[in-house]
Design a protein around this motif. Structure first.
Motif, PDB file in Angstrom:
ATOM      1  N   THR C  18      -9.855 -41.415  24.927  1.00 28.46           N
ATOM      2  CA  THR C  18     -11.111 -42.168  24.875  1.00 28.46           C
ATOM      3  C   THR C  18     -10.952 -43.567  24.256  1.00 28.46           C
ATOM      4  O   THR C  18     -11.310 -44.553  24.884  1.00 28.46           O
ATOM      5  CB  THR C  18     -12.184 -41.363  24.118  1.00 28.46           C
ATOM      6  N   PRO C  19     -10.403 -43.694  23.043  1.00 27.10           N
ATOM      7  CA  PRO C  19     -10.269 -45.053  22.499  1.00 27.10           C
ATOM      8  C   PRO C  19      -9.353 -45.934  23.336  1.00 27.10           C
ATOM      9  O   PRO C  19      -9.603 -47.139  23.443  1.00 27.10           O
ATOM     10  CB  PRO C  19      -9.698 -44.818  21.102  1.00 27.10           C
ATOM     11  N   MET C  22     -11.385 -47.214  26.082  1.00 27.15           N
ATOM     12  CA  MET C  22     -12.356 -48.180  25.581  1.00 27.15           C
ATOM     13  C   MET C  22     -11.710 -49.498  25.213  1.00 27.15           C
ATOM     14  O   MET C  22     -12.353 -50.545  25.235  1.00 27.15           O
ATOM     15  CB  MET C  22     -13.082 -47.597  24.371  1.00 27.15           C
TER      16      MET C  22
END
Lengths: 170, 483, 118
Positions: C18-19, C22
């Motif tokens: 996820t990061p 992002m």
């Protein structure tokens, strides 16, 4: 499967350790160390030592690292204060001695493995959960070291206050 | 239901007494206002003496307890008496010193006593985890004690250096313990030795690696060369009574545990350990003595001389039989009294802040304070090993034990080294008696507590040196059951 | 053995991916521009003074290390609680001794005013 996960964790661990010693900013180093601690917790969990893994996260990745960060902020090292020349020499010495130690360890472990399985001991019984093993050993067989730990903690409390507390603040 | 182990709490009575004394001192410190330094020092002295009485009551009991993690054989008890003697003399040294330096904090006695607890546990530990915790209980107060003089920069430096080196050494020790556990599946000394001797093949390399790492861990504490680099700065920076305590307590405790490891746990692989210890012994004696030759500061000189003495003691570890162990015990008793005496004189002759500790500062001391000069010479003679002092008998005992086991070369190197050491010890004497006085204004006062320590030490040096027979007996009895 | 950890591994994978996503998506979509106003700590508010990297007073350290020491004490309670019923009165005594010794330390902390914020 177990081996694959071990290899992933081991590579992450080595990678993190290299980051700890190569990053220039002390805070980034400390964060990398948190990462290493968590990976080591994963390694513990992998061999079934769940309680130790939990402790690793609570004590090392949690409390000890907070202490590390406090000390970094306490000292507030903006630039690295070691001179370039000095660093080259220590770096060289460190690399040589570290490699030598690595090979020594590898040699010893390899010879031990070649001698047969007799030399290697299976530490955690698979049938019991890790906390059961730890608690039944700690509170019977290792009762004395356990009580001694509290003496050690008491000394640490007194020592920390003695060194860090300013006088005449009563 | 879990089996409740056999505890046998009576074997830790001496430790409990010391611990209760330490806690009382701490409570006095926080709950009473006003002057309490003397009261606390008296409590500490009483505690030490009562604990010594408890130790002597255990003599010849050969008890063990806490599921065999502790043993109280005579060997451990003798070491405990040595630690208590060292602590007693250190307290006497401290009372006046900390008043002079105006850092009278009662926590000092708490730290000294808790360090003694660690040493006592180290001497009777029969198991690696207990030994490790004993080492930590011993070391942690020492780190704080090194930095006890918070306003002095050198003292802070000493604390930091000692702490970093000590923590590093603990890491080695624990790493070694894991290897031993991995190779044998136990941490108990008796079981380790049983497992090793039951092995069909020769020496397990993991075991040897584990032993070497453990040896490195303890070598930092006992300051063997090449693990000695912290010694001069720490010894110089720490408050002088603490320096005296450093050079007697941890050293004796380190030898206690090393002896037990070598005699008991690793006895079956003794043959491959001896060469390592041989090299350590020669290096420690020689390097310590050679660097001591060039020192100008008396505390630094005594620091290097303590390294050299650790080297002589290592000879007895190489010998490793009953004769070696008894020689080491005898030497440690002698070393304790003569070192405390020498540091006592250093404290007596220093002024507040101790800015000048150069040996040349003692020029012509004999004309002004002949008694102090004579007593200092006595301690220097003893450290150098000149008869009729305790140091001579101790060295003689060690070297003869080496020769009796066939380590001729080791004995020869030891003798050559003690000849070298005569030069720097006698230089202090020469400066005191034969150089003109340079510090005419030096005023020395003679506080009672300090005089007690010095006089006790001087009597000890002479008594052990001239009538060693009783001491020989005591030392021999303390080996019953070990071999 | 490993099967019970599978959910954790999935969670771990999500936490890592996820990061990363992002971080990568804005680089592809938007363009980067830095102005002094944009780099300020508060875009609308009081202008920042000095550096955030101040030296911390040592009292923070003192609190942190005292927390750590009592944290370790608390950790010993976990395995003890696990077999408390089996140990019975014996267990109560041994933990009592342990906690009592640290109580002296706690008294010391309070009396020395180490927790008092000045």
């Amino acid at each position: 499967m177990q081996l694959a996960i071990f290899i992933i964790f081991a590579i992450l661990c080595i990678f993190g350790s290299i980051l700890v010693i190569t990053l220039r900013s002390a805070v980034s180093s400390a964060i990398a160390l948190v990462f290493v601690m968590c990976v080591i917790a994963g390694l513990f969990a992998l061999v079934g030592a769940l309680f130790v893994a939990a402790l690793q996260v609570i004590v090392y990745a949690g409390a000890v690292m907070v202490l590390f960060l406090f000390i970094i902020m306490l000292l507030n090292l903006k630039e690295e204060l070691i001179s370039e020349d000095d660093k080259k020499f220590t770096r060289f010495l460190g690399i040589v001695l570290g490699t030598a130690f690595l090979f020594e360890l590898a040699f010893f472990v390899r010879t031990a493995l070649m001698r047969g399985s007799e030399a290697l001991y299976e530490p955690v019984p698979k049938t019991l959960s890790s906390i059961a093993v730890i608690s039944s050993e700690l509170f019977t067989k290792f009762l004395f070291p356990f009580e001694l730990t509290s003496v050690l903690l008491l000394i640490a409390i007194v020592g920390a206050i003695l060194l860090a507390k300013k006088k005449n603040e009563k | 239901m879990i089996q409740i182990p056999n505890i046998n709490i009576s074997i830790i009575y001496p430790e409990i007494i010391i611990f209760i004394t330490a806690v009382i001192i701490l409570l006095v410190e926080i709950f009473s206002n006003g002057k309490k330094w003397y009261a606390q020092s008296i409590i500490a002295l009483i505690g030490i003496i009562v604990s010594g009485y408890a130790v002597s009551n255990q003599w010849n009991s050969f008890a063990s307890g806490f599921s065999e993690v502790l043993v109280a054989d005579n060997f451990a008890l003798m070491f405990k008496l040595i630690f208590l003697l060292g602590a007693l003399l250190t307290v006497f040294l401290s009372i006046w010193y900390f008043r002079r330096e105006e850092i009278q904090q009662g926590e000092y006695f708490f730290l000294i006593l808790s360090s003694v607890i660690g040493m006592m546990i180290l001497s009777s530990a029969n198991e690696l985890i207990t030994a490790f915790l004993g080492l930590e209980v011993m070391s942690l107060p020492l780190y704080v004690l090194a930095g006890f003089d918070k306003k002095k920069l050198l003292s802070n430096e000493a604390a930091l250096k000692y702490f970093i080196m000590g923590a590093f050494a603990s890491g080695f020790l624990v790493y070694g313990i894991t290897f031993i556990y991995g190779a044998t599946g136990t941490t108990n000394f008796d079981k380790i030795s049983m497992v090793i001797s039951s092995r069909s093949f020769g020496i397990d390399p993991l075991l040897l690696l584990g032993f070497i790492l453990i040896l490195i861990g303890f070598s930092f504490k006992t300051a063997f060369v090449p693990f000695h680099s912290w010694v001069p700065d720490v010894y110089t920076g720490a408050p002088t009574p603490v320096t005296a305590f450093f050079s007697i307590g941890p050293k004796a405790a380190g030898f206690a545990i090393l002896f037990r490891l070598i005699i008991k746990a690793f006895a079956p692989i003794g043959g491959s350990i001896i060469p390592i210890l041989w090299i350590l012994a020669v290096l420690t004696m020689t390097v310590g003595n050679l660097i001591a030759l060039t020192q100008r500061n008396i505390k630094r000189m005594l620091a290097y001389s303590s390294i050299a003495h650790a080297g002589y003691l290592l000879i007895s570890l190489v010998v490793g039989n009953g004769r070696g162990a008894s020689a080491a015990l005898f030497y440690l008793i002698a070393y304790t009294v003569m070192t405390v005496g020498a540091f006592g004189i250093v404290i007596l002759l220093g002024e507040k802040g101790e800015k000048d500790l150069s040996i040349n500062g003692y020029s012509g001391l004999a004309y002004r304070y002949p008694a102090a000069a004579v007593v200092m010479s006595l301690f220097m003679f003893s450290l150098a090993g000149i008869p009729p002092t305790a140091g001579f008998i101790g060295k003689f005992y060690i070297f003869s034990s080496a020769i009796s086991k066939g380590f001729i070369w080791l004995a020869v190197i030891g003798i050559v080294n003690s000849v070298i050491s005569v030069y720097y010890y006698l230089r202090v004497v020469v400066v005191m008696f034969m150089k003109p006085e340079i510090q005419a204004g030096r005023v020395v006062c003679f506080p009672v507590s300090l005089m007690v320590a010095i006089i006790l030490a001087a009597i000890g040096v002479l008594q052990i040196g001239m009538f060693p027979q009783g001491w020989f007996e005591a030392v021999r009895y303390s080996l019953i059951g070990l071999f | 053995m490993l099967r019970i950890y599978f959910p954790i591994l999935v969670l771990l994978a999500f936490a890592v991916i996820t990061p990363l996503v992002m971080l990568i998506i804005p680089k592809i979509l938007g363009k980067r521009e830095s102005t002094p106003v944009k780099d300020a700590a508060y875009e609308c508010g009081i202008p920042a003074k000095g550096d955030a990297r101040e030296r911390f007073p040592i009292k923070f350290y003192l609190i942190a290390i005292l927390f750590l020491l009592f944290d370790i004490e608390a950790i010993f309670l976990y395995p003890w609680a696990y077999i408390y019923r089996k140990l019975g009165i014996f267990g109560l005594i041994e933990m009592g001794v342990f906690v009592f010794i640290l109580l002296v330390g706690y008294l010391y902390v309070i009396k020395k005013g180490a927790l008092r914020w000045q």
